[in-house]
Design a protein around this motif. Structure first.
Motif, PDB file in Angstrom:
ATOM      1  N   PHE A   1      17.311  39.984 -23.470  1.00  0.00           N
ATOM      2  CA  PHE A   1      16.730  39.113 -24.485  1.00  0.00           C
ATOM      3  C   PHE A   1      15.238  38.952 -24.230  1.00  0.00           C
ATOM      4  N   CYS A   2      14.535  38.503 -25.258  1.00  0.00           N
ATOM      5  CA  CYS A   2      13.091  38.295 -25.171  1.00  0.00           C
ATOM      6  C   CYS A   2      12.769  36.839 -25.454  1.00  0.00           C
ATOM      7  N   VAL A   3      11.703  36.367 -24.840  1.00  0.00           N
ATOM      8  CA  VAL A   3      11.221  35.010 -25.049  1.00  0.00           C
ATOM      9  C   VAL A   3       9.740  35.108 -25.366  1.00  0.00           C
ATOM     10  N   LYS A   4       9.312  34.404 -26.423  1.00  0.00           N
ATOM     11  CA  LYS A   4       7.892  34.412 -26.799  1.00  0.00           C
ATOM     12  C   LYS A   4       7.266  33.111 -26.335  1.00  0.00           C
ATOM     13  N   GLY A   5       6.171  33.222 -25.572  1.00  0.00           N
ATOM     14  CA  GLY A   5       5.467  32.050 -25.072  1.00  0.00           C
ATOM     15  C   GLY A   5       4.535  31.465 -26.113  1.00  0.00           C
ATOM     16  N   ALA A   6       4.000  30.271 -25.843  1.00  0.00           N
ATOM     17  CA  ALA A   6       3.119  29.571 -26.774  1.00  0.00           C
ATOM     18  C   ALA A   6       1.857  30.368 -27.079  1.00  0.00           C
ATOM     19  N   ASN A   7       1.354  31.114 -26.109  1.00  0.00           N
ATOM     20  CA  ASN A   7       0.106  31.868 -26.317  1.00  0.00           C
ATOM     21  C   ASN A   7       0.365  33.300 -26.800  1.00  0.00           C
ATOM     22  N   GLY A   8       1.579  33.582 -27.286  1.00  0.00           N
ATOM     23  CA  GLY A   8       1.909  34.904 -27.807  1.00  0.00           C
ATOM     24  C   GLY A   8       2.398  35.887 -26.759  1.00  0.00           C
ATOM     25  N   THR A   9       2.488  35.435 -25.517  1.00  0.00           N
ATOM     26  CA  THR A   9       2.996  36.300 -24.456  1.00  0.00           C
ATOM     27  C   THR A   9       4.484  36.557 -24.674  1.00  0.00           C
ATOM     28  N   LEU A  10       4.884  37.807 -24.514  1.00  0.00           N
ATOM     29  CA  LEU A  10       6.292  38.167 -24.622  1.00  0.00           C
ATOM     30  C   LEU A  10       6.849  38.444 -23.241  1.00  0.00           C
ATOM     31  N   LYS A  11       8.060  37.972 -23.001  1.00  0.00           N
ATOM     32  CA  LYS A  11       8.749  38.276 -21.746  1.00  0.00           C
ATOM     33  C   LYS A  11      10.115  38.821 -22.088  1.00  0.00           C
ATOM     34  N   GLN A  12      10.444  39.945 -21.464  1.00  0.00           N
ATOM     35  CA  GLN A  12      11.757  40.526 -21.662  1.00  0.00           C
ATOM     36  C   GLN A  12      12.570  40.358 -20.386  1.00  0.00           C
ATOM     37  N   TYR A  13      13.809  39.922 -20.537  1.00  0.00           N
ATOM     38  CA  TYR A  13      14.725  39.716 -19.423  1.00  0.00           C
ATOM     39  C   TYR A  13      15.919  40.651 -19.606  1.00  0.00           C
ATOM     40  N   GLN A  14      16.271  41.371 -18.555  1.00  0.00           N
ATOM     41  CA  GLN A  14      17.414  42.281 -18.605  1.00  0.00           C
ATOM     42  C   GLN A  14      18.210  42.098 -17.322  1.00  0.00           C
ATOM     43  N   SER A  15      19.515  42.175 -17.435  1.00  0.00           N
ATOM     44  CA  SER A  15      20.332  42.180 -16.226  1.00  0.00           C
ATOM     45  C   SER A  15      21.587  42.992 -16.474  1.00  0.00           C
ATOM     46  N   SER A  16      22.146  43.498 -15.409  1.00  0.00           N
ATOM     47  CA  SER A  16      23.398  44.241 -15.461  1.00  0.00           C
ATOM     48  C   SER A  16      24.139  43.954 -14.160  1.00  0.00           C
TER      49      SER A  16
ATOM     50  N   HIS B   1      21.493  44.800 -11.174  1.00  0.00           N
ATOM     51  CA  HIS B   1      20.050  44.513 -11.177  1.00  0.00           C
ATOM     52  C   HIS B   1      19.706  43.413 -12.181  1.00  0.00           C
ATOM     53  N   TRP B   2      18.518  42.883 -12.035  1.00  0.00           N
ATOM     54  CA  TRP B   2      17.870  42.127 -13.092  1.00  0.00           C
ATOM     55  C   TRP B   2      16.394  42.502 -13.110  1.00  0.00           C
ATOM     56  N   ARG B   3      15.771  42.372 -14.268  1.00  0.00           N
ATOM     57  CA  ARG B   3      14.373  42.780 -14.432  1.00  0.00           C
ATOM     58  C   ARG B   3      13.688  41.806 -15.388  1.00  0.00           C
ATOM     59  N   THR B   4      12.465  41.431 -15.067  1.00  0.00           N
ATOM     60  CA  THR B   4      11.639  40.598 -15.935  1.00  0.00           C
ATOM     61  C   THR B   4      10.315  41.296 -16.141  1.00  0.00           C
ATOM     62  N   VAL B   5       9.963  41.542 -17.393  1.00  0.00           N
ATOM     63  CA  VAL B   5       8.707  42.218 -17.712  1.00  0.00           C
ATOM     64  C   VAL B   5       7.940  41.339 -18.686  1.00  0.00           C
ATOM     65  N   SER B   6       6.655  41.121 -18.412  1.00  0.00           N
ATOM     66  CA  SER B   6       5.832  40.290 -19.267  1.00  0.00           C
ATOM     67  C   SER B   6       4.725  41.120 -19.909  1.00  0.00           C
ATOM     68  N   SER B   7       4.398  40.817 -21.166  1.00  0.00           N
ATOM     69  CA  SER B   7       3.346  41.568 -21.858  1.00  0.00           C
ATOM     70  C   SER B   7       1.962  41.285 -21.284  1.00  0.00           C
ATOM     71  N   ASP B   8       1.816  40.226 -20.485  1.00  0.00           N
ATOM     72  CA  ASP B   8       0.501  39.968 -19.881  1.00  0.00           C
ATOM     73  C   ASP B   8       0.390  40.540 -18.466  1.00  0.00           C
TER      74      ASP B   8
END
Length: 195
Positions: free
Chosen positions: A139-154, A157-164
């Protein structure tokens, strides 16, 4: 009755052995939250092993390092009589480069990995709580300043990637009996959220 007594003796002996072991947990503790690697606590080169406290130096069986294609360094520290997070630890593999850190903890075959994996989490948001390995999520979460964060898990593993920029990953390597954490400032372009 005899069987119970033998198990009790083996359990007590194991606890005594771990009590004398070098406990690397304080140096690796920061990895439990968001796979944050404490670059001040861990050695990143073979020469850094000498500045570790004596109890850690004494637990190093041998070490070796090699250069990576991107001018980073991979340091492998083979350990004896060591534990981390209450489980027997056999080696650390530490890779470093500018803005990038990767730490792999290799555990002994008798380590209970099911107790270790749930310790490594990262917060997501108020609705979804903590991201952890063990269940499939994306799933993705959009921050107040337009930053996007994607969260993945299986399962492993788990992974967090941020557009900033910041990027973290936790991975369980079943064949190696290892857990690894990667933290980087440069992989924000891998966010696959719709903008």
């Amino acid at each position: 009755m005899k069987k119970s007594l033998i198990l009790l003796i083996i359990s007590a002996f194991s606890s005594v052995c771990y009590a004398d072991a070098a406990d690397w947990t304080p140096l690796l503790e920061s990895m439990k939250k968001g796979c944050s690697v404490d670059s001040e606590a861990l050695p990143y080169g073979k020469s850094d092993i000498g500045r570790l406290p004596a109890k850690y130096r004494a637990s190093v069986a041998r070490s070796h390092s090699r250069q990576t294609a991107s001018d980073g360094e991979v340091l492998t520290i083979e350990l004896k009589n060591s534990v981390a997070f209450g489980q027997p630890l056999s080696a650390l593999v530490i890779e470093s480069n500018e803005g990038y850190g990767h730490v792999k903890m290799k555990f002994a075959r008798n380590a209970d990995m099911s107790k270790l994996i749930p310790l490594f989490t990262t917060p997501t948001d108020k609705r979804r709580g903590m991201l952890a390995a063990g269940r499939a999520q994306n799933f993705c979460v959009k921050g107040a300043n337009g930053t996007l964060k994607q969260y993945q898990s299986s399962r492993h593993h788990w992974r967090t990637v941020s557009s900033d920029g910041p990027w973290q990953e936790f991975r369980y390597h079943p064949k190696e009996h290892a857990l690894s954490c990667l933290s980087s400032d440069y992989y924000g372009d891998e966010v696959e959220c719709t903008r």
